[in-house]
Write a protein that holds these residues in place. Structure first.
Motif, PDB file in Angstrom:
ATOM      1  N   GLN A  17      -2.483 -11.811   9.758  1.00 12.90           N
ATOM      2  CA  GLN A  17      -4.095 -11.786   9.220  1.00 12.90           C
ATOM      3  C   GLN A  17      -4.053 -10.427   8.564  1.00 12.90           C
ATOM      4  O   GLN A  17      -4.724 -10.222   7.675  1.00 12.90           O
ATOM      5  N   ALA A  18      -3.431  -9.259   9.133  1.00 17.58           N
ATOM      6  CA  ALA A  18      -3.554  -8.069   8.687  1.00 17.58           C
ATOM      7  C   ALA A  18      -3.086  -7.947   7.472  1.00 17.58           C
ATOM      8  O   ALA A  18      -3.536  -7.015   6.379  1.00 17.58           O
ATOM      9  N   VAL A  19      -2.201  -8.426   7.173  1.00 19.93           N
ATOM     10  CA  VAL A  19      -1.472  -8.212   5.601  1.00 19.93           C
ATOM     11  C   VAL A  19      -2.441  -8.711   4.712  1.00 19.93           C
ATOM     12  O   VAL A  19      -2.856  -8.250   3.740  1.00 19.93           O
ATOM     13  N   GLN A  20      -3.231  -9.900   4.827  1.00 16.75           N
ATOM     14  CA  GLN A  20      -4.074 -10.687   4.030  1.00 16.75           C
ATOM     15  C   GLN A  20      -5.114  -9.735   4.032  1.00 16.75           C
ATOM     16  O   GLN A  20      -5.741  -9.541   2.829  1.00 16.75           O
ATOM     17  N   LEU A  21      -5.657  -9.272   5.013  1.00 12.04           N
ATOM     18  CA  LEU A  21      -7.119  -8.612   5.049  1.00 12.04           C
ATOM     19  C   LEU A  21      -6.933  -7.206   4.315  1.00 12.04           C
ATOM     20  O   LEU A  21      -7.696  -6.797   3.591  1.00 12.04           O
ATOM     21  N   ALA A  22      -5.734  -6.589   4.564  1.00  7.14           N
ATOM     22  CA  ALA A  22      -5.392  -5.121   3.827  1.00  7.14           C
ATOM     23  C   ALA A  22      -5.420  -5.512   2.364  1.00  7.14           C
ATOM     24  O   ALA A  22      -5.936  -4.648   1.639  1.00  7.14           O
ATOM     25  N   GLN A  23      -4.740  -6.605   1.961  1.00 10.12           N
ATOM     26  CA  GLN A  23      -4.955  -7.020   0.339  1.00 10.12           C
ATOM     27  C   GLN A  23      -6.484  -7.021  -0.108  1.00 10.12           C
ATOM     28  O   GLN A  23      -6.717  -6.523  -1.158  1.00 10.12           O
ATOM     29  N   LYS A  24      -7.185  -8.122   0.765  1.00 11.46           N
ATOM     30  CA  LYS A  24      -8.319  -8.383   0.205  1.00 11.46           C
ATOM     31  C   LYS A  24      -9.152  -7.241   0.246  1.00 11.46           C
ATOM     32  O   LYS A  24     -10.127  -6.982  -0.651  1.00 11.46           O
ATOM     33  N   TYR A  25      -9.573  -6.423   1.061  1.00  4.80           N
ATOM     34  CA  TYR A  25     -10.217  -5.160   1.402  1.00  4.80           C
ATOM     35  C   TYR A  25      -9.697  -3.980   1.045  1.00  4.80           C
ATOM     36  O   TYR A  25     -10.289  -2.581   1.245  1.00  4.80           O
ATOM     37  N   ASN A  26      -8.507  -3.952   0.386  1.00  2.24           N
ATOM     38  CA  ASN A  26      -7.979  -2.586  -0.069  1.00  2.24           C
ATOM     39  C   ASN A  26      -7.664  -1.748   0.854  1.00  2.24           C
ATOM     40  O   ASN A  26      -8.114  -0.500   0.927  1.00  2.24           O
ATOM     41  N   LEU A  27      -7.181  -2.114   2.183  1.00  5.27           N
ATOM     42  CA  LEU A  27      -6.773  -1.174   3.329  1.00  5.27           C
ATOM     43  C   LEU A  27      -5.406  -0.927   3.147  1.00  5.27           C
ATOM     44  O   LEU A  27      -4.560  -1.819   2.894  1.00  5.27           O
ATOM     45  N   ILE A  28      -4.972   0.333   4.083  1.00  6.73           N
ATOM     46  CA  ILE A  28      -3.515   0.695   4.297  1.00  6.73           C
ATOM     47  C   ILE A  28      -3.439  -0.214   5.755  1.00  6.73           C
ATOM     48  O   ILE A  28      -4.129   0.172   6.651  1.00  6.73           O
ATOM     49  N   HIS A  29      -2.307  -0.878   5.761  1.00 11.07           N
ATOM     50  CA  HIS A  29      -2.161  -1.677   7.028  1.00 11.07           C
ATOM     51  C   HIS A  29      -1.056  -0.894   7.856  1.00 11.07           C
ATOM     52  O   HIS A  29       0.072  -0.504   7.389  1.00 11.07           O
ATOM     53  N   ILE A  30      -1.367  -0.693   8.899  1.00 11.57           N
ATOM     54  CA  ILE A  30      -0.480   0.243  10.042  1.00 11.57           C
ATOM     55  C   ILE A  30      -0.111  -0.684  11.054  1.00 11.57           C
ATOM     56  O   ILE A  30      -0.964  -0.949  11.978  1.00 11.57           O
ATOM     57  N   SER A  31       1.038  -1.233  11.231  1.00 10.09           N
ATOM     58  CA  SER A  31       1.420  -2.111  12.348  1.00 10.09           C
ATOM     59  C   SER A  31       2.607  -1.005  13.094  1.00 10.09           C
ATOM     60  O   SER A  31       3.482  -0.853  12.742  1.00 10.09           O
ATOM     61  N   THR A  32       2.060  -0.886  14.561  1.00  7.02           N
ATOM     62  CA  THR A  32       2.983   0.076  15.177  1.00  7.02           C
ATOM     63  C   THR A  32       4.316  -0.643  15.559  1.00  7.02           C
ATOM     64  O   THR A  32       5.378   0.107  15.631  1.00  7.02           O
ATOM     65  N   GLY A  33       4.281  -2.011  15.831  1.00  3.33           N
ATOM     66  CA  GLY A  33       5.456  -2.780  16.219  1.00  3.33           C
ATOM     67  C   GLY A  33       6.257  -2.702  14.843  1.00  3.33           C
ATOM     68  O   GLY A  33       7.566  -2.439  15.187  1.00  3.33           O
ATOM     69  N   ASP A  34       5.902  -2.809  13.759  1.00  9.10           N
ATOM     70  CA  ASP A  34       6.673  -2.754  12.551  1.00  9.10           C
ATOM     71  C   ASP A  34       7.334  -1.578  12.500  1.00  9.10           C
ATOM     72  O   ASP A  34       8.377  -1.118  11.946  1.00  9.10           O
ATOM     73  N   LEU A  35       6.673  -0.356  12.651  1.00  9.99           N
ATOM     74  CA  LEU A  35       6.747   1.137  12.459  1.00  9.99           C
ATOM     75  C   LEU A  35       8.086   1.350  13.603  1.00  9.99           C
ATOM     76  O   LEU A  35       8.982   2.210  13.097  1.00  9.99           O
ATOM     77  N   LEU A  36       7.831   0.669  14.691  1.00  8.78           N
ATOM     78  CA  LEU A  36       9.038   1.146  15.733  1.00  8.78           C
ATOM     79  C   LEU A  36      10.299   0.179  15.577  1.00  8.78           C
ATOM     80  O   LEU A  36      11.389   0.621  15.394  1.00  8.78           O
ATOM     81  N   ARG A  37      10.175  -0.953  14.850  1.00  7.86           N
ATOM     82  CA  ARG A  37      11.237  -1.662  14.466  1.00  7.86           C
ATOM     83  C   ARG A  37      12.050  -0.910  13.262  1.00  7.86           C
ATOM     84  O   ARG A  37      13.167  -0.961  13.468  1.00  7.86           O
TER      85      ARG A  37
END
Ligand code: AP5
Ligand code: MG
Length: 189
Positions: A17-37
């Motif tokens: 959901q975060a990926v789609q919301l970031a696109q729709k509302y022009n937000l920077i998506h920060i996923s700590t799980g992705d950053l750790l991986r």
């Protein structure tokens, strides 16, 4: 500026959901799980330390996570807002995020908490585990541990935002599209 937290147990759909919301509302998506991986993939010392926690389904220590978020906020100064995915996950992380944002003249606008049954969470994670290559997705005992960490440590962070009247519980058991529509409804309100 809109700053949103997408909150929920493991496998509830935060990342999707975060990926789609970031696109729709022009937000920077920060996923700590992705950053750790990413740190693990790059073989950094932070990654090597974090891997021990992730592989056993435990939360990485707060100090490490707060430092990572601080760097990301500093890296993205001229932006319309952020969507935080997988952070904060404890009350100290929630307090730290509030403080970091306040120092920069920002605040959390909304916390969207996905509500999904444990049975469905496990089904989704095990299915993803067949192809994701994520070490924490294949072993049911580790998935149980992740859910337990959520129950014992992360839920309290939701209560923290509920006290600030920023928390909205959103049904996350339906299709990806249905859930997205429900989330947008709350944001647009
Ligand atoms: P992290 O990567 O954040 O994992 P998680 O929270 O356990 O959750 P997932 O990313 O697995 O699920 P998700 O809610 O994003 O759902 P997704 O969209 O992927 O953290 C991993 C580890 O890193 C932690 O255990 C911890 O060790 C450490 N960590 C990270 N942040 C930390 C922090 N702040 N503090 C301390 N430690 C931290 O969806 C799941 C699957 O379901 C996908 O395959 C997706 O396609 C599918 N799906 C999504 N929505 C639907 C739907 N509506 N219907 C059917 N399938 C769906
Ligand atoms: Mg995720």
């Amino acid at each position: 500026m809109v700053n949103i937290i997408i909150f929920g147990p493991p496998g509830s759909g935060k990342g999707t959901q975060a990926v789609q919301l970031a696109q729709k509302y022009n937000l920077i998506h920060i996923s700590t799980g992705d950053l750790l991986r990413e740190e693990i993939a790059n073989g950094t010392s932070l990654g090597l330390d974090a891997k021990l926690y992730i592989d056993s389904g435990k939360l990485v220590p707060d100090k490490v996570m707060i430092d990572i978020i601080n760097i990301k906020l500093e890296e993205n100064k001229q932006v319309q807002g952020f969507i935080f995915d997988g952070f904060p996950r404890t009350v100290p992380q929630a307090e730290a995020l509030d403080n970091l944002l306040n120092q920069k003249g920002m605040t959390i606008s909304k916390v969207l908490a996905l509500d999904v049954s444990v049975e469905e969470l496990k089904k989704r994670i095990l299915k993803r585990g067949m192809t994701s290559g994520r070490s924490d997705d294949t072993d049911e005992l580790i998935i149980d541990k992740r859910v337990k960490e959520y129950e014992e440590k992360t839920k309290a962070a939701a209560n923290y935002f509920d006290r600030q009247e920023k928390l909205s519980l959103v049904q996350g058991e339906g299709t990806i599209e249905d859930t997205f529509a429900l989330l947008c409804e709350v944001i647009d309100k």
